[in-house]
Design an enzyme around this catalytic site. Structure first.
Site, PDB file in Angstrom:
ATOM      1  N   CYS A  11      -6.532  -6.138   1.377  1.00  0.00           N
ATOM      2  CA  CYS A  11      -5.118  -6.133   0.968  1.00  0.00           C
ATOM      3  C   CYS A  11      -4.371  -7.205   1.763  1.00  0.00           C
ATOM      4  O   CYS A  11      -4.379  -7.191   2.994  1.00  0.00           O
ATOM      5  CB  CYS A  11      -4.479  -4.778   1.202  1.00  0.00           C
ATOM      6  SG  CYS A  11      -2.695  -4.846   0.859  1.00  0.00           S
ATOM      7  N   LEU A  68       0.811  -1.223   0.000  1.00  0.00           N
ATOM      8  CA  LEU A  68       0.000   0.000   0.000  1.00  0.00           C
ATOM      9  C   LEU A  68       0.848   1.279   0.000  1.00  0.00           C
ATOM     10  O   LEU A  68       0.544   2.237   0.708  1.00  0.00           O
ATOM     11  CB  LEU A  68      -1.000  -0.021   1.176  1.00  0.00           C
ATOM     12  CG  LEU A  68      -2.059  -1.124   1.066  1.00  0.00           C
ATOM     13  CD1 LEU A  68      -2.768  -1.334   2.388  1.00  0.00           C
ATOM     14  CD2 LEU A  68      -3.079  -0.811  -0.021  1.00  0.00           C
ATOM     15  N   GLY A  75      -9.372 -10.263 -11.767  1.00  0.00           N
ATOM     16  CA  GLY A  75      -8.516 -11.395 -11.430  1.00  0.00           C
ATOM     17  C   GLY A  75      -8.094 -12.098 -12.707  1.00  0.00           C
ATOM     18  O   GLY A  75      -8.803 -12.962 -13.210  1.00  0.00           O
TER      19      GLY A  75
HETATM   20  C1  SIN Z   1      -0.505  -3.572  -2.090  1.00  0.00           C
HETATM   21  O1  SIN Z   1      -0.302  -2.362  -2.205  1.00  0.00           O
HETATM   22  O2  SIN Z   1       0.167  -4.252  -1.327  1.00  0.00           O
HETATM   23  C2  SIN Z   1      -1.588  -4.252  -2.882  1.00  0.00           C
HETATM   24  C3  SIN Z   1      -2.931  -3.783  -2.487  1.00  0.00           C
HETATM   25  C4  SIN Z   1      -3.964  -4.850  -2.493  1.00  0.00           C
HETATM   26  O3  SIN Z   1      -3.743  -5.964  -2.979  1.00  0.00           O
HETATM   27  O4  SIN Z   1      -5.062  -4.610  -1.980  1.00  0.00           O
END
Ligand code: SIN
Length: 322
Positions: free
Chosen positions: A131, A74, A247
């Site tokens: 996430c 994130l 997906g």
């Molecule tokens: C990430 O930023 O780690 C991915 C975000 C997600 O898969 O929700």
């Protein structure tokens, strides 16, 4: 004959059902050099958090058979910079915008909703409760019905009727229909299915986990059957709840499959890394397939596989009493 590709996610209307997937194109700046962002259904922005965030240690990506693992964590500029810079830029491009939000606590989601509710130009909020790249698995709200409900309930209270809310769910659960039920009962207008699956790669030379964050989210064609299954199950249980499917979509045929399963919109993510035009290509291919199959509207194709399924059951010797 031209086909009506328009779709809705709750009260939000879009001219086409093909969107970017959150996380694979930040706020769309990189993609804008390949096609006008206003030509696709919407840009779904990378999940934004309250504060700027550096993300997880590198390496953050690993190739896998028919897919990839990411462990971004994130990374992002934080909500203030996002509202000041990214939203006005997207509005200037004429893009429709779905803002994805992520928080560490229920209160953080509410704070983000409060900041965004009166920002002009936003079509919907994607509430990312799934996430996988967080230190604490307890923060994957979408793995627990009570936590899922609490987040969506908090966001809905702040947003009121102003913006549609789409809850992004995790496939890493035993019963995704049960989680969908909770978020819809808490006020979500629709669900986004699916986020990545939690995975891991171990480097056999170093004999250690390849990713800096050790685990990551699996995306790409390898996960498409999981997404189609989740969409089919949720549409079967709640045929009126709009689904944004994603997906492993990389062709119009892949998007069509998700639409037949019950998706009203489809996001294209990982495919963009190999082909930055993938979102537009998928949209153009989908239009051709729908026409070939005799559909005059996108809407009439949504969930079509269920109608076939019901028909087949009615026609079976067992059902007809033969
Ligand atoms: C990430 O930023 O780690 C991915 C975000 C997600 O898969 O929700």
């Amino acid at each position: 004959m031209s086909i009506d590709l328009s779709t809705t996610l709750g009260p939000a209307w879009f001219p086409t059902p093909i969107f970017t997937a959150s996380g694979c194109a930040s706020s769309g700046r990189e993609l804008a050099q390949f096609f006008p962002l206003k030509n696709i259904g919407a840009v779904v922005t990378k999940s934004i958090m309250v504060k700027a965030r550096p993300g997880r240690p590198t390496p953050r990506m690993a190739e896998t058979p028919s897919g990839m693992l990411n462990s971004i964590g994130l990374q992002g500029p934080g909500i203030d910079s996002f509202i000041a810079n990214d939203i006005p830029w997207l509005v200037e491009q004429g893009a429709r915008i779905i803002v994805s939000i992520a928080g560490e606590t229920v209160d953080e989601y509410a704070t983000l909703a409060r900041r965004l509710r009166s920002v002009p130009g936003i079509s919907a909020l994607e509430v990312n409760i799934s996430c996988p790249n967080v230190e604490n698995r307890g923060m994957v709200f979408a793995c627990d019905p009570v936590s899922s409900r609490a987040v969506i309930d908090g966001v809905r209270r702040i947003i009121g009727g102003d913006l549609p809310i789409i809850a992004k769910l995790s496939p890493d659960v035993t019963d995704i229909v049960a989680i969908a039920r909770e978020v819809v009962n808490a006020g979500a207008d629709g669900v986004a299915l699916i986020n990545t699956l939690l995975g891991m790669v171990i480097n056999t030379e170093t004999m250690r986990p390849h990713l800096g964050g050790k685990t990551g989210g699996l995306s790409g064609p390898a996960i498409r059957p999981v997404a189609v299954r989740a969409i089919y199950q949720v549409h079967q249980a709640f045929p009126k709840v709009p689904i944004l499917g994603m997906g492993g979509v990389r062709s119009g045929r892949d998007a069509f499959e998700m639409i037949l399963a019950g998706a009203s919109g489809v996001s294209v993510g990982t495919a963009t890394f190999g082909n930055p035009r993938a979102t537009l290509d998928v949209q153009e291919e989908l239009e051709v397939i729908l026409t070939e199959k005799g559909f005059t509207t996108l809407r009439s194709a949504v969930g079509f596989a269920h109608r076939q399924d019901r028909q087949d059951r009615q026609d079976s010797p067992e059902m007809s009493g033969e």
